[in-house]
Enzyme design. Sequence first.
Site, PDB file in Angstrom:
ATOM      1  N   GLU A  78      46.119  45.808  18.952  1.00  0.00           N
ATOM      2  CA  GLU A  78      45.429  45.084  19.852  1.00  0.00           C
ATOM      3  C   GLU A  78      45.423  43.668  19.689  1.00  0.00           C
ATOM      4  O   GLU A  78      45.297  43.249  18.491  1.00  0.00           O
ATOM      5  CB  GLU A  78      44.070  45.506  19.993  1.00  0.00           C
ATOM      6  CG  GLU A  78      42.984  44.750  21.021  1.00  0.00           C
ATOM      7  CD  GLU A  78      41.510  45.120  20.943  1.00  0.00           C
ATOM      8  OE1 GLU A  78      40.806  45.099  21.957  1.00  0.00           O
ATOM      9  OE2 GLU A  78      41.044  45.618  19.620  1.00  0.00           O
ATOM     10  N   LYS A  93      41.913  48.458  28.829  1.00  0.00           N
ATOM     11  CA  LYS A  93      40.754  48.495  28.110  1.00  0.00           C
ATOM     12  C   LYS A  93      39.510  48.772  28.851  1.00  0.00           C
ATOM     13  O   LYS A  93      39.209  48.159  29.980  1.00  0.00           O
ATOM     14  CB  LYS A  93      40.417  47.623  26.903  1.00  0.00           C
ATOM     15  CG  LYS A  93      39.328  47.742  25.965  1.00  0.00           C
ATOM     16  CD  LYS A  93      39.424  46.694  24.905  1.00  0.00           C
ATOM     17  CE  LYS A  93      38.373  47.059  23.882  1.00  0.00           C
ATOM     18  NZ  LYS A  93      38.322  45.974  22.804  1.00  0.00           N
ATOM     19  N   CYS A  99      40.980  50.375  20.945  1.00  0.00           N
ATOM     20  CA  CYS A  99      39.768  50.185  20.067  1.00  0.00           C
ATOM     21  C   CYS A  99      38.593  50.548  20.527  1.00  0.00           C
ATOM     22  O   CYS A  99      38.250  51.685  20.220  1.00  0.00           O
ATOM     23  CB  CYS A  99      39.836  48.530  20.121  1.00  0.00           C
ATOM     24  SG  CYS A  99      38.808  47.892  18.542  1.00  0.00           S
TER      25      CYS A  99
END
Length: 511
Positions: free
Chosen positions: A264, A339, A373
Amino acid sequence: MIDSAKIELRNLSVEDYKELKISMLESYGSLAEAYWSEKEIKNLIKKFPDGQFCIIIDEKIAGCALSIIVDYNKFDDNHTYEQITGGENFSTHNKNGDVLYGIDVFIHPEYRGMRLGRRLYEARKELCEQLNLKSIIFGGRIPSYAKFAAELTPKQYIEKVKIKEIHDPVLSFQLSNDFHVKKVIKGYLAGDYESKEFATLMEWNNIYYSKPDKLIHTQKTVVRLGLVQWQMRLFKDFEALVSQIEFFVDAVSDYQSDFILFPELFNAPLMADYNHLNEAEAIRSLASYTDKLLETFVDFAITYNINIITGSMPQIIGEHMYNVGYLCRRDGSYERYEKLHITPAEASAWGMKGGTKLQTMDTDCGKIGVLICYDVEFPEASRILADEGMNILFVPFMTDTQNGYSRVRLCAQSRAVENECYVAIAGSVGNLPKVNNMDIQYAQSAVFTPSDFSFPVNGIKAEATPNTESTLLVDVDLDLLKELHAFGSVRNLTDRRKDLYSLKKKNPKNT
């Protein structure tokens, strides 16, 4: 019970017929008059010798399993025994068919209780896999049904057998050997009064089956993953960053990897030129490189013949900024992922907004999913991807402290177990003293697996050395996932109580 007998499983031969007839007469009971003639057995062996199995104990035939191959598309599920066997002439046998059809299984009464039926069924399953047939199908008797016919319909009877409130000597055995009831057939076998002429159409699916007319580029079953544990360092310019990207792509592709995963926000070092701005303005300036990086990754995917998962990069769409990444396939196509869950720090420092796109992506190695993440800490997201057929979940991450990393790692391991898939995580290490809000990093990249007999006992396939720039090359076997889904010690996807709860994906409008 025969305690010291030698048990031999082999193909039936014409010379076995005399012993076969004796065993059939003893085994069939009320159906003894329907035993196979010598002519029929000779014909069956001539047409399909590999499909006829027998078990020999003390030179006697203790059990037998007979089968043919059929093109099942030529029949419907309401067929009769006579139709499927071609009037017992086996004219329906088709070596180019797609289903192994069982036409008879019996165990001599003297040898029952020795689990010989299981051996015959396993031999059939192995043959089905070897011949690349779609499934095994047969019509099964339910000989205890006559005792309950006055009070139970066939469907009710079958349900009670399934939950073991009733024991049926045939159906209970078939269910315990991984067959499932496809349909109930009326009038399947004339004269079967114990079953009231009902039969259960039983099926076992070959999880290794692949259509024989596949093109040259077939889907791989053993997939090699390359994970980049990226060192955060200052680069003099954009070209220097690209050079470091190409180094890793080149190195990993030399090992014939199918995928390479970057972390990321791996391009954060480019923010050093904007450190005089506030944090929100600096990351918006970083977003100006995203389109050029996408072009670079697409070019590298083609040049190095590897599927690239680009980690993530900031992207401005309209007035909002998102954290996005791309799957760049080696055929030149690409697809974006976003995300979904933004951490409090990302929202307050950068004004980042959560995306709305959650879906699996097709590759030449099957369906994959990507969660960035923090997303992996929400089990609903990965469960939706698993329901869509995901085999490998990739998680690019960026964590500054060890406790932040532990959240990502522990949740990733949980996702592997509960979704019966592989999970690959890759993060950044090192320091960026000249970049606000990105100054320290902690990571240990790894590949996690389900926890069952075919996988590592701790669920860890491989892991990198913590906080050291490196690559991790790992092979994962997709066939092991198929076996787990069908025969695992526990089956997390299959055993969900959908009668009590469900999970659905909404389709929000893009903002």
